[in-house]
Design an enzyme around this catalytic site. Structure first.
Site, short mmCIF file in Angstrom:
data_model
loop_
_atom_site.label_atom_id
_atom_site.label_comp_id
_atom_site.label_asym_id
_atom_site.label_seq_id
_atom_site.Cartn_x
_atom_site.Cartn_y
_atom_site.Cartn_z
N LEU A 278 0.83 -1.20 0.00
CA LEU A 278 0.00 0.00 0.00
C LEU A 278 0.87 1.26 0.00
CD1 LEU A 278 -2.86 1.35 0.31
CD2 LEU A 278 -2.50 1.21 2.80
N THR A 279 1.88 1.30 0.87
CA THR A 279 2.68 2.51 1.09
C THR A 279 3.59 2.82 -0.10
OG1 THR A 279 2.71 2.00 3.44
CG2 THR A 279 4.33 3.59 2.67
N ASN B 108 6.00 8.80 -1.39
CA ASN B 108 5.43 10.12 -1.10
C ASN B 108 4.08 10.05 -0.38
OD1 ASN B 108 7.54 11.55 -2.48
ND2 ASN B 108 6.61 10.89 -4.40
N THR C 237 7.13 -5.27 3.75
CA THR C 237 7.66 -6.49 4.37
C THR C 237 7.67 -7.60 3.34
OG1 THR C 237 6.72 -5.76 6.48
CG2 THR C 237 7.40 -8.05 6.33
N GLN D 187 17.32 0.37 31.18
CA GLN D 187 17.75 1.13 32.36
C GLN D 187 18.05 0.20 33.54
OE1 GLN D 187 18.14 4.28 31.81
NE2 GLN D 187 18.79 4.97 33.82
N GLY E 20 21.28 -1.32 33.12
CA GLY E 20 22.39 -0.37 33.19
C GLY E 20 23.29 -0.49 31.97
N GLU F 44 1.95 0.13 10.08
CA GLU F 44 0.48 -0.06 9.98
C GLU F 44 -0.28 1.07 10.66
OE1 GLU F 44 -1.24 -3.93 10.09
OE2 GLU F 44 0.71 -4.90 9.87
N THR G 297 0.92 5.12 12.23
CA THR G 297 1.66 5.67 13.35
C THR G 297 0.75 5.88 14.56
OG1 THR G 297 1.21 7.94 12.68
CG2 THR G 297 3.20 6.90 11.77
#
Length: 379
Positions: free
Chosen positions: A125-126, A129, A158, A336, A339, A363, A365
């Site tokens: 689809l994408t 632009n 994909t 975190q 560490g 799919e 944002t």
């Protein structure tokens, strides 16, 4: 609603855990470093019935529902987000589009090969632009006798290079006309169809992302899915299910990062006690547990509604939005807790951290999910 795992879901989860420890875990960083898309692994997943989860048995699939599908994607993602992503894209996008909108002849033709992973599927689809602005697509298809000729390009796809078959949305009418796009099935080897640039990504590196190029690509009319002009409408419905996929993927990544953080916090000693005993660490683990639970409930609610064939556009968007943001937060907190070690590739949370970010982008944002949720809330 009772979302306690059924015996079948528990069996599926255990099968994936056993398989994952043997066939995925030892190779995770190898595939990540080399950006290898391990096609042979997906053939094995096909033998387990995990590449046609939602496909009815009459077409060679497992004939399961969306709750089982969430189990499949999330359990695989606990080992590797990239493998989970490819399983999700194959099942819900390419295979799912044909399952939902193909005629009987088309289902018989393509679904058995997809469900067994004899063929790997892609969904286009994408475009370069037109990220979220899909109605402005430039890839066009024009009628030529009994055939259609496709010209243009798709990106961020994909399996764009390695696929054996792709569902492609091309413009057949006016720009920004929601009924001006059509879905076509294009098989590998069709003259004029080729893979383009493969992306070098931050995370999800074992899941191939590439361009698809169409140059005077001739497609028979028998390869049109549904009615001419319905491609965009079909895609929005496919993406509702796809958002459940990304929510499940996010859930698995979050659980994988959490599991690693809990294990490490019990083993790592500072000041003569495990770091899990310190409030600064234990409160992070408490937040992880709470947010993962909430994300899982949202995901299972959307999956249940999809099973019952009731409108779930808002719920799928909520699940995708919340679960993906939770995956990023949990992975960040896991690093975190580790560490300095968490910043190295010797420990798994570094990869969960990189993989998680894609879930807030692919799919739709997080910002697009908010638009969908708000639009539904304001109806």
């Amino acid at each position: 609603m009772n979302f306690e795992p059924t015996e079948e879901q528990q069996q599926i989860a255990q099968t994936i855990r056993d398989f994952g420890k043997k066939a995925i875990l030892p190779h995770v960083m190898e595939w990540d470093e080399s950006q290898e898309f391990p096609v042979s692994l997906f053939k094995e997943l096909g033998k387990l019935g995990l590449m046609g989860v939602l496909v009815p048995e009459q077409y060679g699939g497992s004939g399961l529902g969306y709750l089982e599908y969430v189990t499949v994607v999330s359990e695989i993602a606990r080992f590797c987000g990239a493998i989970g992503l490819s399983v999700a894209a194959h099942n819900s996008l390419c295979t799912g589009h044909i399952l939902q909108f193909g005629n009987e002849e088309q289902k018989q033709r393509w679904l058995p090969k997809l469900a067994s992973a004899e063929w790997i599927g892609a969904w286009g689809l994408t475009e370069p632009n037109t990220g979220s602005d899909a109605m402005n697509m430039k890839c066009v298809a024009r009628k030529d006798g009994d055939d259609w000729i496709i010209d243009g390009a798709k990106c961020w796809i994909t399996h764009g290079k390695s696929c054996d078959v792709a569902v492609v949305i091309a413009r057949t009418g006016d720009v920004r006309d929601s009924h001006g796009m059509t879905a076509f099935v294009v098989e590998k080897g069709t003259p004029g169809f080729s893979g383009g640039k493969k992306e070098n990504k931050l995370g999800m590196r074992a899941s191939e992302t590439a361009e698809m190029i169409f140059t005077n690509c001739r497609i028979p009319a028998a390869n049109v899915l549904g009615e001419v002009g319905d491609g965009f409408i079909q895609s929005m419905k496919v993406l509702d299910g796809g958002r459940i996929s990304i929510a499940a993927l996010s859930l698995g990544i979050a659980k994988g990062a959490r599991d690693a953080a809990i294990k490490y916090s019990k083993e790592r000693y500072q000041f003569d006690q495990p770091i899990s005993s310190f409030q600064g660490v234990s409160f992070k683990l408490a937040d992880m547990a709470t947010e993962i639970e909430a994300a899982e409930l949202l995901t299972l609610q959307a999956a249940d509604m999809k099973n019952r064939k009731v409108k779930m556009t808002q719920q799928a968007a909520m699940a995708k939005y919340y679960a993906s943001e939770v995956a990023v937060k949990v992975a960040n907190d896991a690093v975190q807790i580790f560490g300095g070690y968490g910043y190295t590739k010797d420990f798994p949370v570094e990869k969960f951290y990189r993989d998680a970010k894609l879930c807030t982008i692919g799919e739709g944002t997080s910002e697009i999910q908010k638009i969908v949720i708000a639009r539904e809330a304001l109806r």
